[in-house]
Design an enzyme around this catalytic site. Structure first.
Site, PDB file in Angstrom:
ATOM      1  N   SER A  11      68.047 -36.303  -6.120  1.00  0.00           N
ATOM      2  CA  SER A  11      68.072 -36.854  -4.764  1.00  0.00           C
ATOM      3  C   SER A  11      66.691 -37.308  -4.319  1.00  0.00           C
ATOM      4  O   SER A  11      65.678 -36.710  -4.698  1.00  0.00           O
ATOM      5  CB  SER A  11      68.571 -35.781  -3.790  1.00  0.00           C
ATOM      6  OG  SER A  11      68.397 -36.200  -2.457  1.00  0.00           O
ATOM      7  N   TYR A  58      68.054 -28.146   0.514  1.00  0.00           N
ATOM      8  CA  TYR A  58      68.813 -29.084  -0.324  1.00  0.00           C
ATOM      9  C   TYR A  58      67.862 -29.824  -1.265  1.00  0.00           C
ATOM     10  O   TYR A  58      68.068 -29.875  -2.487  1.00  0.00           O
ATOM     11  CB  TYR A  58      69.589 -30.076   0.551  1.00  0.00           C
ATOM     12  CG  TYR A  58      70.114 -31.260  -0.220  1.00  0.00           C
ATOM     13  CD1 TYR A  58      71.180 -31.115  -1.100  1.00  0.00           C
ATOM     14  CD2 TYR A  58      69.531 -32.518  -0.092  1.00  0.00           C
ATOM     15  CE1 TYR A  58      71.661 -32.194  -1.834  1.00  0.00           C
ATOM     16  CE2 TYR A  58      70.006 -33.600  -0.825  1.00  0.00           C
ATOM     17  CZ  TYR A  58      71.062 -33.437  -1.692  1.00  0.00           C
ATOM     18  OH  TYR A  58      71.520 -34.500  -2.424  1.00  0.00           O
ATOM     19  N   LYS A 102      83.162 -36.473   4.330  1.00  0.00           N
ATOM     20  CA  LYS A 102      81.828 -35.872   4.467  1.00  0.00           C
ATOM     21  C   LYS A 102      81.449 -35.526   5.908  1.00  0.00           C
ATOM     22  O   LYS A 102      80.406 -34.937   6.146  1.00  0.00           O
ATOM     23  CB  LYS A 102      80.767 -36.803   3.875  1.00  0.00           C
ATOM     24  CG  LYS A 102      80.872 -36.910   2.358  1.00  0.00           C
ATOM     25  CD  LYS A 102      79.756 -37.744   1.763  1.00  0.00           C
ATOM     26  CE  LYS A 102      78.433 -37.044   1.907  1.00  0.00           C
ATOM     27  NZ  LYS A 102      77.381 -37.662   1.075  1.00  0.00           N
TER      28      LYS A 102
END
Length: 337
Positions: free
Chosen positions: A122, A145, A183
């Site tokens: 990411s 994250y 989501k």
């Protein structure tokens, strides 16, 4: 559609956003023996699987148990798209177990099997950096994250010289497009703005922050089909590494909003016109995001291009216009079913 190819491919997160698009792309290329792994605690995600041709489905916990016991079906390539992608998730223990430890186990298994392993990293690994090159000095995640993703990237770097099969980490930037409806708040700005416009005839953006004017914060917005084309390229490329997966061009959130408004109203306006007509509204910047927000991201694509990946990325205008057509077909009433 390609001719069916007799090759077993594993896709984790197959009911998720990028995973679902990954399976669809594999199907289009003629791969029908796709083993899907996911977590259907949110049962509505079955709608994404419905779009896919798969040969089997496993719950993610069941599957990793089978890997440990040696009873999992043997794939010839692994796309590991599954992860908790909620950047606001504060349960660090869950995040590390789900994103780091699970990835590590699958990676070890892929190495043992000598099969290519393509996994989702990411752009969150860069945090507040202003340079987005795949180098440790550019990295500094702003949330757990981003850290959970960076930790596995660091494992890959350490193991790089002793790999037995190709391993590719793709650092996804701001991905948007079909099949992200499950989501919730983590769905893309374009997704939320479609429903805002259908309901209220206007779209919302954050006011300025970190020195940026209203809606002028810039991100590298990348269309999901382009992201999957990159992943598919690496299935047979025979190279390893960590690669940025974005367009290489930052665009302001205002460009997204304007593309949504113009696509749905059928009239081309300038940003000034759209704002003065009340079609774009700016709202307070959320307290929860202060100090944890990337106001600028832009993928450096040198490494990706050097690896022979020639995918041509859509601009915000091209991708958003295409996406609005898809959403208009799928949710004509502007209601999430």
């Amino acid at each position: 559609t390609g001719q069916p190819r007799p090759m077993t491919i594993l896709v984790t997160g197959a009911a998720g956003f990028i995973g679902c698009n990954n399976v669809i792309a594999l199907n289009r290329a003629g791969f029908d023996d796709v083993v899907a792994v996911d977590n259907l605690t949110k049962a509505d995600k079955f709608r994404n699987l419905e779009q896919c041709r798969i040969s089997d489905y496993f719950d993610k916990e069941d599957f990793i148990e089978r890997v440990r016991r040696g009873t999992a079906p043997i794939p010839e390539a692994i796309f590991h798209q599954g992860a908790c992608s909620d950047t606001m998730q504060t349960d660090g223990r869950y995040m590390m177990q789900n994103n780091y430890r699970y990835t590590l186990e699958l990676f070890e298994w892929a190495q043992k099997l000598h099969v290519p392993f393509i996994y989702a990293s990411s752009a969150a690994t860069y945090g507040g950096s202003s340079v987005f090159e795949e180098k440790p000095e550019c990295e500094g995640p702003l949330n757990v994250y981003g850290y959970s993703k960076l930790l596995f990237d660091q494992v890959l770097r350490r193991r790089f010289d002793s790999l037995k099969a190709p391993v590719v980490g793709l650092r996804y930037f701001n991905v948007y497009g079909p099949h992200e409806q499950h989501k919730g708040r983590m769905a893309s700005v374009a997704f939320h703005q479609y429903f805002q416009f259908r309901k209220n005839g206007a779209v919302k953006l954050f006011e300025g922050c970190q020195g940026y004017a209203d809606g002028a914060q810039m991100r590298d917005f990348v269309y999901v089909e382009d992201v999957v084309s990159v992943a598919m390229h690496f299935m047979a490329a025979g190279v390893s590494g960590i690669f940025n997966c974005g367009t290489g061009r930052a665009q302001p959130f205002n460009d997204v909003a304007l593309s949504v408004v113009n696509a749905l109203s059928g009239r081309r306006r300038t940003l000034e016109e759209a704002v003065s007509e009340g079609l774009i509204e700016y709202i307070d910047f959320p307290e929860a995001l202060k100090g944890k927000y990337q106001a600028f991201t832009e993928a450096n694509l040198e490494r990706l291009r050097a690896a022979g990946c020639e995918v041509a990325f859509r601009s915000v205008e091209e991708g958003t216009t295409e996406y609005m057509k898809y959403l208009s077909r799928t949710y004509p009433d502007g209601e999430l079913v």
